[in-house]
Write a protein that holds these residues in place. Structure first.
Motif, short mmCIF file in Angstrom:
data_model
loop_
_atom_site.label_atom_id
_atom_site.label_comp_id
_atom_site.label_asym_id
_atom_site.label_seq_id
_atom_site.Cartn_x
_atom_site.Cartn_y
_atom_site.Cartn_z
N THR A 74 62.82 25.20 62.58
CA THR A 74 62.01 26.41 62.50
C THR A 74 61.26 26.40 61.18
OG1 THR A 74 63.57 27.71 63.84
CG2 THR A 74 62.02 28.94 62.47
N LEU A 75 59.95 26.53 61.28
CA LEU A 75 59.08 26.56 60.11
C LEU A 75 58.64 28.00 59.88
CD1 LEU A 75 57.10 25.33 57.99
CD2 LEU A 75 55.52 24.91 59.88
N LYS A 76 58.79 28.50 58.67
CA LYS A 76 58.40 29.87 58.33
C LYS A 76 57.32 29.86 57.26
CE LYS A 76 61.32 32.60 56.11
NZ LYS A 76 62.43 33.56 55.85
N SER A 89 36.68 31.77 53.42
CA SER A 89 38.00 32.23 53.83
C SER A 89 39.01 32.00 52.71
CB SER A 89 38.47 31.49 55.08
OG SER A 89 37.69 31.82 56.21
N GLN A 90 39.70 33.05 52.33
CA GLN A 90 40.77 32.91 51.35
C GLN A 90 42.05 33.49 51.93
OE1 GLN A 90 39.37 34.62 47.63
NE2 GLN A 90 38.64 32.61 46.97
N VAL A 91 43.05 32.64 52.01
CA VAL A 91 44.36 33.01 52.54
C VAL A 91 45.40 32.62 51.52
CG1 VAL A 91 46.00 32.67 54.43
CG2 VAL A 91 43.55 32.69 54.91
N TYR A 92 46.40 33.49 51.34
CA TYR A 92 47.48 33.25 50.38
C TYR A 92 48.79 32.99 51.13
CZ TYR A 92 44.54 35.21 46.62
OH TYR A 92 43.55 35.45 45.71
N PHE A 93 49.57 32.06 50.60
CA PHE A 93 50.90 31.76 51.13
C PHE A 93 51.90 31.91 49.99
CE2 PHE A 93 47.89 29.44 53.69
CZ PHE A 93 48.37 29.54 54.99
N LYS A 94 52.91 32.77 50.19
CA LYS A 94 53.94 32.88 49.15
C LYS A 94 55.24 32.21 49.52
CE LYS A 94 55.96 37.43 50.30
NZ LYS A 94 56.27 38.79 49.74
N GLU A 95 55.36 31.79 50.78
CA GLU A 95 56.57 31.06 51.19
C GLU A 95 56.23 30.09 52.31
OE1 GLU A 95 60.90 31.80 53.35
OE2 GLU A 95 59.95 33.46 52.29
N VAL A 96 56.74 28.88 52.17
CA VAL A 96 56.71 27.88 53.24
C VAL A 96 58.11 27.28 53.25
CG1 VAL A 96 55.65 25.82 54.18
CG2 VAL A 96 54.29 27.38 52.76
N SER A 97 58.85 27.49 54.31
CA SER A 97 60.23 27.05 54.34
C SER A 97 60.61 26.57 55.73
CB SER A 97 61.18 28.17 53.90
OG SER A 97 61.01 29.32 54.71
N VAL A 98 61.70 25.81 55.81
CA VAL A 98 62.19 25.30 57.09
C VAL A 98 63.69 25.53 57.22
CG1 VAL A 98 60.42 23.52 57.32
CG2 VAL A 98 62.53 22.98 56.10
N LYS A 99 64.11 25.66 58.45
CA LYS A 99 65.53 25.74 58.78
C LYS A 99 65.79 24.73 59.88
CE LYS A 99 67.54 29.79 59.10
NZ LYS A 99 67.96 31.11 59.64
N GLU A 100 66.60 23.71 59.57
CA GLU A 100 66.85 22.64 60.54
C GLU A 100 68.19 22.83 61.22
OE1 GLU A 100 65.08 18.67 59.36
OE2 GLU A 100 65.53 19.50 57.40
N MET A 151 55.20 34.38 59.89
CA MET A 151 55.10 33.63 61.13
C MET A 151 56.19 32.56 61.15
SD MET A 151 51.75 32.10 63.07
CE MET A 151 51.17 31.04 61.73
N GLU A 152 56.95 32.53 62.23
CA GLU A 152 57.98 31.51 62.41
C GLU A 152 57.60 30.66 63.62
OE1 GLU A 152 62.00 32.86 62.44
OE2 GLU A 152 61.75 34.12 60.66
N ILE A 153 57.66 29.36 63.43
CA ILE A 153 57.30 28.40 64.46
C ILE A 153 58.53 27.55 64.76
CG2 ILE A 153 55.72 26.53 65.10
CD1 ILE A 153 53.89 27.61 62.80
N GLN A 154 59.06 27.68 65.96
CA GLN A 154 60.24 26.94 66.37
C GLN A 154 59.82 25.67 67.10
OE1 GLN A 154 62.70 29.55 68.70
NE2 GLN A 154 63.24 30.85 66.97
N LEU A 155 60.26 24.53 66.60
CA LEU A 155 60.03 23.25 67.25
C LEU A 155 61.33 22.87 67.96
CD1 LEU A 155 58.28 21.41 64.26
CD2 LEU A 155 57.22 22.75 66.09
N GLN A 156 61.30 22.93 69.28
CA GLN A 156 62.49 22.67 70.10
C GLN A 156 62.17 21.54 71.07
OE1 GLN A 156 63.25 26.40 72.06
NE2 GLN A 156 63.42 27.55 70.16
N GLY A 157 62.36 20.29 70.61
CA GLY A 157 61.97 19.17 71.46
C GLY A 157 60.49 19.24 71.77
N LYS A 158 60.14 19.33 73.05
CA LYS A 158 58.75 19.40 73.47
C LYS A 158 58.23 20.83 73.52
CE LYS A 158 58.97 15.12 76.12
NZ LYS A 158 58.21 14.38 75.11
N LYS A 159 59.06 21.79 73.18
CA LYS A 159 58.67 23.19 73.24
C LYS A 159 58.33 23.71 71.84
CE LYS A 159 61.13 26.07 75.72
NZ LYS A 159 62.23 27.00 76.14
#
Length: 207
Positions: free
Chosen positions: A67-69, A196-207, A140-148
């Motif tokens: 999971t990428l946050k 376009s200006q976008v700010y990111f204060k966190e980029v993290s992963v949970k494996e 935003m959380e992006i879950q990578l689950q195999g092909k899903k």
């Protein structure tokens, strides 16, 4: 027998859960590499997009079943960026992520195929979709689950895409080339354009 089962269950439920690993240290872009004319700078502990088209990718390792946050905020309704996933190799140019991986869009002003949480032009963002106004933080959380791939925006599920499902026909040169992406891949952040200006204060992963 009952005693053995109880001890086994206790051991399983006592295992520590996975924790978030921060990929951005809040100080500099150590562990990341930029490609393209645009750039990301660090401002007050945040990553900030600057300049033209670019791709900032994490060099440490590719990810799978993760999971990428990202925690981000925009500065206007059409502030444009994105999160790249499933890149088979370290990108050589800023368009590599578009045509070889998937871009999870950041753009509050796009339609359901091109707004935040959509897999750009391939899988629309729907459900209980809500992005906070410019200047407010979104998660935003992006879950990578195999092909899903499953996308959550501010705690609400907005997208689910499975490799191989039907997708719309490609209509423009800047839309991604259709085709399979790997289960394991590198991740990155997009710098879209100078306006376009976008700010990111966190980029993290949970494996």
């Amino acid at each position: 027998m009952r005693k053995f089962v109880w001890i086994t269950l206790l051991a399983v439920t006592s295992l520590p859960g996975a924790s978030w690993k921060q990929l951005f240290n809040g100080k500099d872009t150590s562990g990341w590499q930029m490609t393209g004319p645009g750039e990301f700078t660090v401002e007050d502990g945040m990553l900030k997009t600057n300049g033209g088209m670019g791709l900032l990718y994490y060099t440490g390792k590719p990810f799978a079943n993760t999971t990428l946050k990202v925690v981000f905020k925009t500065t206007g309704e059409r502030s444009n960026s994105g999160v790249f996933i499933r890149l088979p190799e370290k990108p050589r140019d800023p368009w590599y992520g578009v045509h070889n991986g998937y871009e999870v869009q950041i753009d509050s002003g796009g339609d359901e195929w091109h707004r935040t949480g959509a897999i750009y032009s391939l899988s629309k963002a729907g459900g209980d979709w809500k992005q906070n106004p410019a200047g407010e933080w979104n998660t935003m959380e992006i879950q990578l689950q195999g092909k899903k791939t499953v996308v959550f925006l501010n705690g609400k599920k907005v997208n689910e895409f499975v490799e191989g499902q039907a997708v719309p026909e490609r209509k423009a040169w800047y839309e991604p080339v259709r085709g399979p992406r790997p289960d394991v891949g590198y991740i990155g952040l997009q710098n879209h354009d100078a306006k376009s200006q976008v700010y990111f204060k966190e980029v993290s992963v949970k494996e």
